[in-house]
Design a protein around this motif. Structure first.
Motif, PDB file in Angstrom:
ATOM      1  N   HIS A 142      -1.638 -17.988   8.066  1.00 18.94           N
ATOM      2  CA  HIS A 142      -0.747 -18.715   8.956  1.00 18.94           C
ATOM      3  C   HIS A 142       0.641 -18.097   8.920  1.00 18.94           C
ATOM      4  O   HIS A 142       1.041 -17.498   7.921  1.00 18.94           O
ATOM      5  CB  HIS A 142      -0.675 -20.188   8.521  1.00 18.94           C
ATOM      6  N   VAL A 143       1.374 -18.233  10.004  1.00 18.68           N
ATOM      7  CA  VAL A 143       2.713 -17.660  10.078  1.00 18.68           C
ATOM      8  C   VAL A 143       3.621 -18.198   8.977  1.00 18.68           C
ATOM      9  O   VAL A 143       4.517 -17.518   8.500  1.00 18.68           O
ATOM     10  CB  VAL A 143       3.341 -17.921  11.466  1.00 18.68           C
ATOM     11  N   TYR A 144       3.394 -19.421   8.513  1.00 21.06           N
ATOM     12  CA  TYR A 144       4.242 -19.985   7.470  1.00 21.06           C
ATOM     13  C   TYR A 144       3.914 -19.430   6.088  1.00 21.06           C
ATOM     14  O   TYR A 144       4.537 -19.781   5.111  1.00 21.06           O
ATOM     15  CB  TYR A 144       4.119 -21.505   7.450  1.00 21.06           C
ATOM     16  N   GLY A 145       2.894 -18.610   5.987  1.00 19.51           N
ATOM     17  CA  GLY A 145       2.672 -17.889   4.746  1.00 19.51           C
ATOM     18  C   GLY A 145       1.533 -18.360   3.883  1.00 19.51           C
ATOM     19  O   GLY A 145       1.384 -17.885   2.767  1.00 19.51           O
ATOM     20  N   TYR A 146       0.713 -19.281   4.347  1.00 12.84           N
ATOM     21  CA  TYR A 146      -0.400 -19.705   3.514  1.00 12.84           C
ATOM     22  C   TYR A 146      -1.730 -19.280   4.129  1.00 12.84           C
ATOM     23  O   TYR A 146      -1.862 -19.095   5.331  1.00 12.84           O
ATOM     24  CB  TYR A 146      -0.386 -21.218   3.277  1.00 12.84           C
ATOM     25  N   ARG A 147      -2.692 -19.123   3.263  1.00 14.84           N
ATOM     26  CA  ARG A 147      -4.047 -18.756   3.667  1.00 14.84           C
ATOM     27  C   ARG A 147      -4.847 -20.039   3.856  1.00 14.84           C
ATOM     28  O   ARG A 147      -4.733 -20.965   3.061  1.00 14.84           O
ATOM     29  CB  ARG A 147      -4.674 -17.898   2.575  1.00 14.84           C
ATOM     30  N   TYR A 148      -5.633 -20.094   4.912  1.00 12.19           N
ATOM     31  CA  TYR A 148      -6.472 -21.276   5.087  1.00 12.19           C
ATOM     32  C   TYR A 148      -7.870 -20.873   5.532  1.00 12.19           C
ATOM     33  O   TYR A 148      -8.090 -19.794   6.085  1.00 12.19           O
ATOM     34  CB  TYR A 148      -5.844 -22.285   6.055  1.00 12.19           C
ATOM     35  N   ALA A 149      -8.820 -21.755   5.232  1.00 12.61           N
ATOM     36  CA  ALA A 149     -10.217 -21.510   5.569  1.00 12.61           C
ATOM     37  C   ALA A 149     -10.656 -22.487   6.643  1.00 12.61           C
ATOM     38  O   ALA A 149     -10.280 -23.664   6.616  1.00 12.61           O
ATOM     39  CB  ALA A 149     -11.096 -21.666   4.335  1.00 12.61           C
TER      40      ALA A 149
END
Length: 299
Positions: A142-149
């Motif tokens: 994500h642009v805010y810097g976190y990885r998501y599944a």
């Protein structure tokens, strides 16, 4: 003219992205930035890769950064080069997350988004946590810097149960999951203000993943085995609601030590089980051509 703002909300950012795409800019999204960085810092870092057409680095009410930036280049080559160079780079005290991809994620009633997923976790671990029928698992930045599944289950019932049972868990890697139903019209599964309550710093490149462990293996056992390959700063076994997940991680002080450990111990036997040892590497996000990009930022 491009929209201008200091502390944009979701609608304003989407308007800005839409404006950039229409004007054929090649956009790089960077998250997990230290709030003490200034716009001059961002401009200097990314200007090295080519001429910047537009730069958005929003500040909050006290003048600190909001943790992300949107940089638009005139050249597609410059955007790709910047993404590959900055993704996973230590800037100030955080590892930056950079991506070119703005494609939307199609989400249905049988799909959940797990925000704040560490780089240490792979598809096999996600499937093991839920323990129910899963059609597919994909990972995004994500642009805010976190990885998501994004996890799609076999049935809606499985999705509802999984969200109720596992929302907020921490497998031991220091990343507390936030499980939501994703809205394509938003900038992501969770807002930055929520994200900052949890650990989002990207891991350093000195980690190895150890799979297929015996359930009798603990942190002390792993330390004794893997400490011969280099200086170890962290060892932990993944546990889901108290259940040993037969997977662990060892962090070395250097990437070379991690690679050496993966080479030496892969397929070795630990307490009667042949284990798989892998070096956890930083991910590079594939570039999506402007012509097929969506104006909704989901990574």
């Amino acid at each position: 003219m491009a929209p201008s703002f200091s502390a944009p909300d979701d609608a304003e950012v989407l308007q800005y992205i839409d404006w950039l795409v229409k004007h054929k800019r090649y956009v790089v999204y960077v998250g997990n930035l230290d709030v003490m960085l200034t716009s001059k810092d961002i401009d200097a870092k990314f200007g090295y890769f080519g001429a910047i057409a537009n730069l958005m680095y929003p500040l909050n009410c006290v003048g600190l950064g909001m943790g992300y930036a949107v940089i638009a280049y005139y050249s597609k080559f410059d955007a790709i080069r910047a993404t590959r160079a900055v993704n996973g780079l230590l800037m100030a005290y955080l590892y930056a997350a950079a991506t070119n991809d703005t494609s939307s994620v199609n989400v249905t009633d049988d799909t959940l988004c797990i925000s704040n997923v560490s780089m240490l976790l792979n598809e096999a671990i996600i499937r093991d946590v839920f323990g129910v029928g899963i059609k597919c698992v994909t990972f995004h930045w994500h642009v805010y810097g976190y990885r998501y599944a994004v996890v799609t289950f076999d049935t809606v019932t499985d999705a509802v149960y999984s969200m109720a049972a596992f929302n907020g868990i921490d497998l031991g890697d220091g990343f507390r999951w936030q499980i939501t139903r994703h809205c394509q019209k938003s900038l992501g599964p969770i807002k930055p203000i929520v994200l900052r309550k949890h650990q989002v710093m990207r891991r350093n490149p000195g980690y190895v993943r150890i799979s297929n462990l015996s359930k009798t293996v603990n942190e002390k056992c792993l330390y004794n085995i893997f400490s011969h390959d280099g200086i170890i700063s962290e060892v932990f076994v993944l546990r889901c609601l108290g259940r040993h997940m037969r997977c662990a991680f060892v962090c070395y002080d250097t990437e070379n030590a991690a690679k050496c450990a993966a080479y030496r111990h892969n397929r070795a036997y630990i307490k009667g089980e042949s284990v798989m040892v892998e070096h956890v590497q930083n991910e590079l996000v594939q570039v999506v051509p402007v012509s097929v990009r969506s104006t909704c930022v989901t990574q």
